[in-house]
Design a protein around this motif. Structure first.
Motif, PDB file in Angstrom:
ATOM      1  N   ALA A 152      10.689  -1.772 -26.223  1.00 29.05           N
ATOM      2  CA  ALA A 152      11.363  -0.620 -27.226  1.00 29.05           C
ATOM      3  C   ALA A 152      12.309   0.222 -26.228  1.00 29.05           C
ATOM      4  O   ALA A 152      13.573   1.010 -26.623  1.00 29.05           O
ATOM      5  CB  ALA A 152      10.951   0.418 -27.512  1.00 29.05           C
ATOM      6  N   PRO A 227      13.766   8.228 -37.068  1.00 30.80           N
ATOM      7  CA  PRO A 227      14.972   7.175 -37.324  1.00 30.80           C
ATOM      8  C   PRO A 227      15.253   7.442 -38.439  1.00 30.80           C
ATOM      9  O   PRO A 227      16.408   8.677 -39.260  1.00 30.80           O
ATOM     10  CB  PRO A 227      13.183   6.353 -38.229  1.00 30.80           C
ATOM     11  CG  PRO A 227      12.362   8.047 -39.204  1.00 30.80           C
ATOM     12  CD  PRO A 227      13.046   8.632 -37.584  1.00 30.80           C
ATOM     13  N   ASN A 282       9.667   1.981 -36.321  1.00 29.58           N
ATOM     14  CA  ASN A 282      10.524   1.748 -35.532  1.00 29.58           C
ATOM     15  C   ASN A 282      11.128   0.931 -36.189  1.00 29.58           C
ATOM     16  O   ASN A 282      11.744   0.106 -37.414  1.00 29.58           O
ATOM     17  CB  ASN A 282      10.351   1.801 -34.146  1.00 29.58           C
ATOM     18  CG  ASN A 282      11.688   2.005 -33.438  1.00 29.58           C
ATOM     19  OD1 ASN A 282      12.453   2.250 -33.748  1.00 29.58           O
ATOM     20  ND2 ASN A 282      11.228   2.001 -31.811  1.00 29.58           N
TER      21      ASN A 282
END
Ligand code: TXA
Ligand code: MG
Length: 325
Positions: A152, A227, A282
């Motif tokens: 990530a 997000p 995610n």
């Protein structure tokens, strides 16, 4: 592009990178941090530039021990008790800075206080070997989801940093709990990896909440952890095309029509949910998915930190874009 080293082979490389005034992304027990020498102003500037973080939002200085912490800040008896109970671990204490300051003023954004914590594992070993504090915010672009894996970090910041230390998935999954003691009263500035009742047990009294007076953690009020998809909390059904962030064994109506589903904890365990939170947000943030519906999550224990992060992910995106951490 960043080089990735497994944590058991990364110490000397990370030390050399820090001593050269560069940044290093590394695992802590909460989330991955973007670390630099807290005493070196140019190195600290690199953190702000890499994250595109506004400079008025101060950083946490990570230390290897209570001794190192006491060389940087003055401890009142309540803060000392909390440090002894929870360090190393996911508790950050905001304390009055000692003079002469052992961290560059950019770390504290010029405040007379400094946020300190002793992390577990590789991060602590590195700080001990380095011999001084490391400033380290979460290793994400400002306003985005905090990273809980080296992959990530790579996806977000890989092109802008030289080194990522890979320690696998982080153990806690949400950032540290931030507490500040004012005149003997402990105030919760950010719920996090240590649940409030555990702190209250050590204090023998309730934690204060809310942000009366000039005590807010600057990253607290904003749209944050955002997000790209919209986030719809306490969903009672799934609108076709939405993604679903589920929790526990029972599904809300329409779940079978979700574009994709992740379950934070099929058994309804809040620790597991915290560990999974950012990676699953995610995973659901897919192109073509307009919104992520989130099933209700209990607010007790670690649920307070989980609901806090979700509420900020759902906040209007223009409500403080500059403030993300
Ligand atoms: O678990 C964590 O805390 C992770 C890992 C890497 O240690 N770090 C982290 O850092 O979450 P960051 O920069 O993303 O969040 C630090 C928070 C921000 O909300 C900042 O405003 C607040 O701490 N903060 C730092 N110094 C402060 C101070 N002197 N007074 C009040 N808030 C402060
Ligand atoms: Mg952050």
């Amino acid at each position: 592009m960043a080089e990735i080293f497994p944590e058991d082979q990364a110490l000397s490389r990370a030390l050399a990178t820090l001593r050269a005034g560069e940044v290093v992304a590394l695992p802590t027990e909460t989330v991955y941090g973007l670390a630099a020498d807290a005493a070196n102003g140019e190195a600290v500037v690199r953190i702000f530039e890499t994250k595109r973080r506004p400079r008025f939002n101060p950083l946490i200085a990570h230390v290897a021990s209570l001794d190192m912490a006491q060389s940087l800040a003055s401890f009142d008896p309540v803060s000392l008790r909390l440090a002894e109970a929870f360090w190393p671990g996911p508790l950050t204490l905001v304390l009055p800075l000692r003079e002469p300051a052992g961290v560059h003023p950019l770390v504290t954004a010029g405040l007379p206080t400094v946020a300190l914590r002793v992390p577990r594992g590789f991060a602590r070993d590195l700080i001990a070997a380095f011999g001084g504090p490391l400033a380290a915010p979460s290793a994400n672009s400002s306003g985005r989801i905090s990273p809980t894996s080296a992959a990530a970090v790579m996806a977000d910041l890989g092109s802008r940093i030289p080194l990522i230390v890979d320690g696998g998935r982080t153990l806690v999954g949400v950032e540290s709990t931030i507490v500040k003691v004012n005149d003997g009263e402990a105030v919760l500035l950010r719920p996090g990896g240590i649940a409030a009742p555990d702190i209250e047990r050590v204090l023998g009294r309730p934690l204060h909440r809310g942000t009366h007076g000039a005590i807010a953690a600057p990253g607290m009020m904003a749209s944050h952890y955002a997000p790209r998809a919209a986030v719809r909390l306490h969903a009672s059904d799934v609108v076709p095309g939405e993604a679903l962030l589920a929790f526990g064994p029972r599904r809300i109506p329409g779940a079978e029509g979700a574009a994709r589903m992740e379950n934070l904890s099929p058994a309804g365990d809040l620790g597991e949910a915290a560990r999974n939170l950012f990676a699953m947000m995610n995973a659901l943030d897919l192109p073509g998915v307009p919104a992520i519906a989130v099933e209700p999550i209990p607010a007790e224990g670690l649920g307070e930190a989980i609901n806090d992060r979700l509420a900020r992910a759902a906040a209007p995106r223009d409500a403080g874009l500059a403030q993300g951490a």
